[in-house]
Scaffold this motif. Structure first.
Motif, PDB file in Angstrom:
ATOM      1  N   PHE A 261       3.049  21.159  33.665  1.00  0.00           N
ATOM      2  CA  PHE A 261       3.348  22.109  32.703  1.00  0.00           C
ATOM      3  C   PHE A 261       2.679  22.219  31.553  1.00  0.00           C
ATOM      4  O   PHE A 261       2.312  23.191  30.973  1.00  0.00           O
ATOM      5  CB  PHE A 261       4.876  22.225  32.472  1.00  0.00           C
ATOM      6  CG  PHE A 261       5.902  22.691  33.427  1.00  0.00           C
ATOM      7  CD1 PHE A 261       5.697  24.072  33.879  1.00  0.00           C
ATOM      8  CD2 PHE A 261       6.943  21.942  34.111  1.00  0.00           C
ATOM      9  CE1 PHE A 261       6.458  24.793  34.672  1.00  0.00           C
ATOM     10  CE2 PHE A 261       7.562  22.522  35.227  1.00  0.00           C
ATOM     11  CZ  PHE A 261       7.599  24.136  35.334  1.00  0.00           C
ATOM     12  N   ILE A 262       2.610  21.029  31.004  1.00  0.00           N
ATOM     13  CA  ILE A 262       1.796  20.882  29.719  1.00  0.00           C
ATOM     14  C   ILE A 262       0.222  21.192  29.918  1.00  0.00           C
ATOM     15  O   ILE A 262      -0.462  21.724  29.035  1.00  0.00           O
ATOM     16  CB  ILE A 262       1.670  19.397  28.972  1.00  0.00           C
ATOM     17  CG1 ILE A 262       3.297  19.299  28.627  1.00  0.00           C
ATOM     18  CG2 ILE A 262       0.702  19.315  28.014  1.00  0.00           C
ATOM     19  CD1 ILE A 262       3.466  17.853  28.375  1.00  0.00           C
ATOM     20  N   SER A 263      -0.156  20.812  31.092  1.00  0.00           N
ATOM     21  CA  SER A 263      -1.680  21.118  31.407  1.00  0.00           C
ATOM     22  C   SER A 263      -2.048  22.288  31.602  1.00  0.00           C
ATOM     23  O   SER A 263      -3.080  22.597  31.565  1.00  0.00           O
ATOM     24  CB  SER A 263      -1.886  20.053  32.717  1.00  0.00           C
ATOM     25  OG  SER A 263      -1.766  18.707  32.490  1.00  0.00           O
ATOM     26  N   VAL A 264      -1.221  23.112  32.474  1.00  0.00           N
ATOM     27  CA  VAL A 264      -1.720  24.368  32.859  1.00  0.00           C
ATOM     28  C   VAL A 264      -1.759  25.577  31.826  1.00  0.00           C
ATOM     29  O   VAL A 264      -2.226  26.482  32.078  1.00  0.00           O
ATOM     30  CB  VAL A 264      -0.682  24.787  34.229  1.00  0.00           C
ATOM     31  CG1 VAL A 264      -0.595  23.927  35.383  1.00  0.00           C
ATOM     32  CG2 VAL A 264       0.855  25.149  33.757  1.00  0.00           C
ATOM     33  N   VAL A 280     -11.280  29.948  37.076  1.00  0.00           N
ATOM     34  CA  VAL A 280     -10.272  29.075  36.948  1.00  0.00           C
ATOM     35  C   VAL A 280      -9.411  28.916  38.423  1.00  0.00           C
ATOM     36  O   VAL A 280      -9.105  27.910  39.131  1.00  0.00           O
ATOM     37  CB  VAL A 280      -9.176  29.472  36.196  1.00  0.00           C
ATOM     38  CG1 VAL A 280      -7.826  28.783  36.223  1.00  0.00           C
ATOM     39  CG2 VAL A 280      -9.492  29.417  34.551  1.00  0.00           C
ATOM     40  N   PHE A 281      -9.574  30.120  39.237  1.00  0.00           N
ATOM     41  CA  PHE A 281      -8.880  30.202  40.515  1.00  0.00           C
ATOM     42  C   PHE A 281      -9.658  29.469  41.483  1.00  0.00           C
ATOM     43  O   PHE A 281      -9.077  28.313  42.248  1.00  0.00           O
ATOM     44  CB  PHE A 281      -8.930  31.689  41.037  1.00  0.00           C
ATOM     45  CG  PHE A 281      -8.340  31.891  42.244  1.00  0.00           C
ATOM     46  CD1 PHE A 281      -6.864  32.192  42.368  1.00  0.00           C
ATOM     47  CD2 PHE A 281      -9.163  31.768  43.510  1.00  0.00           C
ATOM     48  CE1 PHE A 281      -6.478  32.205  43.568  1.00  0.00           C
ATOM     49  CE2 PHE A 281      -8.543  32.020  44.742  1.00  0.00           C
ATOM     50  CZ  PHE A 281      -7.023  32.429  44.878  1.00  0.00           C
ATOM     51  N   MET A 319      -1.691  27.688  40.143  1.00  0.00           N
ATOM     52  CA  MET A 319      -1.960  28.752  41.102  1.00  0.00           C
ATOM     53  C   MET A 319      -0.627  29.789  41.276  1.00  0.00           C
ATOM     54  O   MET A 319      -0.683  30.979  41.263  1.00  0.00           O
ATOM     55  CB  MET A 319      -2.054  28.292  42.625  1.00  0.00           C
ATOM     56  CG  MET A 319      -2.626  29.183  43.394  1.00  0.00           C
ATOM     57  SD  MET A 319      -4.286  29.667  42.970  1.00  0.00           S
ATOM     58  CE  MET A 319      -5.414  28.481  43.348  1.00  0.00           C
ATOM     59  N   GLU A 320       0.696  29.135  40.962  1.00  0.00           N
ATOM     60  CA  GLU A 320       1.729  30.005  41.020  1.00  0.00           C
ATOM     61  C   GLU A 320       1.803  31.095  39.894  1.00  0.00           C
ATOM     62  O   GLU A 320       2.518  31.908  39.884  1.00  0.00           O
ATOM     63  CB  GLU A 320       3.253  29.202  41.099  1.00  0.00           C
ATOM     64  CG  GLU A 320       3.297  28.555  42.308  1.00  0.00           C
ATOM     65  CD  GLU A 320       4.124  29.537  43.169  1.00  0.00           C
ATOM     66  OE1 GLU A 320       4.594  30.523  42.877  1.00  0.00           O
ATOM     67  OE2 GLU A 320       4.215  28.917  44.475  1.00  0.00           O
ATOM     68  N   ALA A 321       1.175  30.705  38.707  1.00  0.00           N
ATOM     69  CA  ALA A 321       0.984  31.645  37.628  1.00  0.00           C
ATOM     70  C   ALA A 321      -0.087  32.492  37.639  1.00  0.00           C
ATOM     71  O   ALA A 321       0.278  33.910  37.665  1.00  0.00           O
ATOM     72  CB  ALA A 321       0.880  30.803  36.358  1.00  0.00           C
TER      73      ALA A 321
END
Length: 455
Positions: A261-264, A280-281, A319-321
């Protein structure tokens, strides 16, 4: 009209439906990290059937996702949501009472049959104004990520304390609580407004399915969830072989999820603000490939497994974001809701394939072959992702039209001529205009002013 502060009713709807969505998904995901290990004690259990139990909810969800969304337009959002949650409760109770793996498979299939996600989004659309809907939808999206992380941690803890049957009883209670929240806290919608931004439209499926850019994204979300589910067929067994008892698996999931979570967050900001979405993708898909290679080569080495899991969850959460944002950008004006419906169906098909195929590979070969399959799939996805074009950096708007402009045949041309507008369609029978804008050039207020000027 341009008040961007949420009303108490809008806040109540957002928090209430967010809680309903989260409680259901929490129950769905808590099974993932424990079924491979604790489920083997069930009568008739095998790796293949465990994989089927993990993935079958995705198949029934994929089957019922779009029909339930369309049905909610006829019978009402709340009755369908309550009905879907009661089906979920029934499935959880059947799984809790069963001593056989087949009873758990039936219970999981029923859990997926209560496919309420589209109806939840449609009700949220009914209960929020246009200018606040994006915030409300974003809240649901964030709650999904947090729920998934909580489920990974809570699943092993609850199962260790109460057993697998106790876990399913808790899942049933969570769904029953969601029913109460729906009936008591979520406001009633005065009317069902057709909103192509959040709802599916029957006549739009052909154009969405024929769009090559959306097809690549739908293939992507399917690959992502195939890898997720197949990984959770193999990972708990590998962690146990590496010397970490099943009761302590939650510690690995907690640490890796927090770091992920912190990294993304900075990567999401970089992709959106700096407009480097494709870079990024593609990097994210490459990271998934690295994660699967590390897991495959771990040989049940504990720290190699942890490294692989950490890399995987950084890529997965990112990826979910990114994927829903890309669907929003690439879907034509007026087709976003339908595109998201097809996207969700592709996601749940990935769940079904990943669980079932992962279980079959683990049962007929071994868990390392599951990671080898994930490596192959990530490589295929990477070869597809590099062919993608940079997406248009646009936002989708739906603007309600005053009666005075409904017969104005030049409205769509005037909207297209406005700075920052890339697409615009006017649907007089829905009293709506669907517009794609560059938010760095224009905004909702300016578009509404343009429409009012000729009203």
């Amino acid at each position: 009209m341009n008040d961007y502060t949420m009303t108490p009713a809008e806040r109540r709807a957002t928090w209430g439906l967010g809680a309903v969505f989260s409680l259901r998904m929490l129950g769905m995901f808590m099974v993932l990290p424990v079924l491979t290990t604790w489920g083997m004690a069930l009568q008739g259990a095998s790796e293949t059937l465990i994989g089927l139990a993990i993935g079958i909810y995705g198949l029934t969800q994929a089957v019922f996702q779009i029909p339930f969304g369309l049905l909610s337009d006829r019978i009402g959002r709340k009755p369908l949501i309550v009905g879907g949650l009661l089906i979920f409760v029934l499935g959880s109770v059947i799984a809790a009472l069963s001593e056989s793996i087949w009873g758990v498979i039936l219970g999981r299939a029923l859990q997926g049959s209560g496919a309420i996600a589209a109806a939840v989004m449609a009700l949220l659309s009914d209960l929020t104004r246009e200018q606040n809907r994006t915030k409300a939808m974003a809240f649901i999206g964030v709650s999904f990520g947090i729920t998934f992380a909580l489920a990974m941690v809570l699943g092993p803890i609850v199962t260790q304390a109460f057993g697998l049957h106790g876990l399913f009883w808790m899942i049933a209670l969570l769904a029953a609580l969601a029913v109460i929240i729906t009936l008591v806290l979520v406001p009633d919608a005065g009317d069902h407004r057709l909103n192509r931004e959040s709802g599916m439209v029957k006549g739009c499926f052909r154009q969405v399915l024929a769009n090559p850019k959306l097809l690549k994204l739908n293939f992507g979300i399917m690959c992502l969830h195939i890898m997720l589910m197949s990984t959770f067929v193999a990972l708990p067994t590998e962690l146990a072989h590496a010397g970490l008892p099943a009761v302590n698996h939650w510690k690995v999931y907690l640490c890796t999820m927090l770091l992920a979570f912190i990294s993304v967050v900075p990567l999401i900001i970089y992709a959106e603000v700096k407009r480097r979405m494709k870079r990024v993708f593609v990097g994210c898909v490459a990271l998934l490939l690295v994660a699967e290679i590390v897991l495959w080569g771990s040989g049940s080495g504990f720290w190699m497994l942890v490294a692989g899991v950490q890399i995987f969850f950084i890529a997965f959460n990112l990826m979910e974001a990114i994927l829903p944002s890309l669907i929003s950008k690439e879907s034509p004006a007026g087709y976003k809701g339908t595109a998201m419906g097809v996207y969700s169906t592709s996601q749940f098909l990935g769940v079904a394939i990943g669980g079932s195929l992962g279980g079959w590979l683990a049962g007929h070969y071994d868990t390392q072959v599951v990671f080898l399959f994930g490596t192959f799939l990530a490589a295929v996805w990477l070869s597809v992702s590099v062919t993608m074009q940079e997406p248009p950096y646009v936002s989708s708007l739906r603007v309600e039209l005053p009666h005075t402009v409904l017969d104005d045949v030049t409205l769509s041309q005037r909207l297209l001529a406005a700075p920052g507008v890339s697409e615009a369609i006017v649907v007089p029978q829905e009293r709506s205009a669907y517009i794609k804008i560059d938010s760095k050039v224009t905004n909702r207020f300016e578009i509404e002013q343009l429409i009012q000027k000729h009203a």
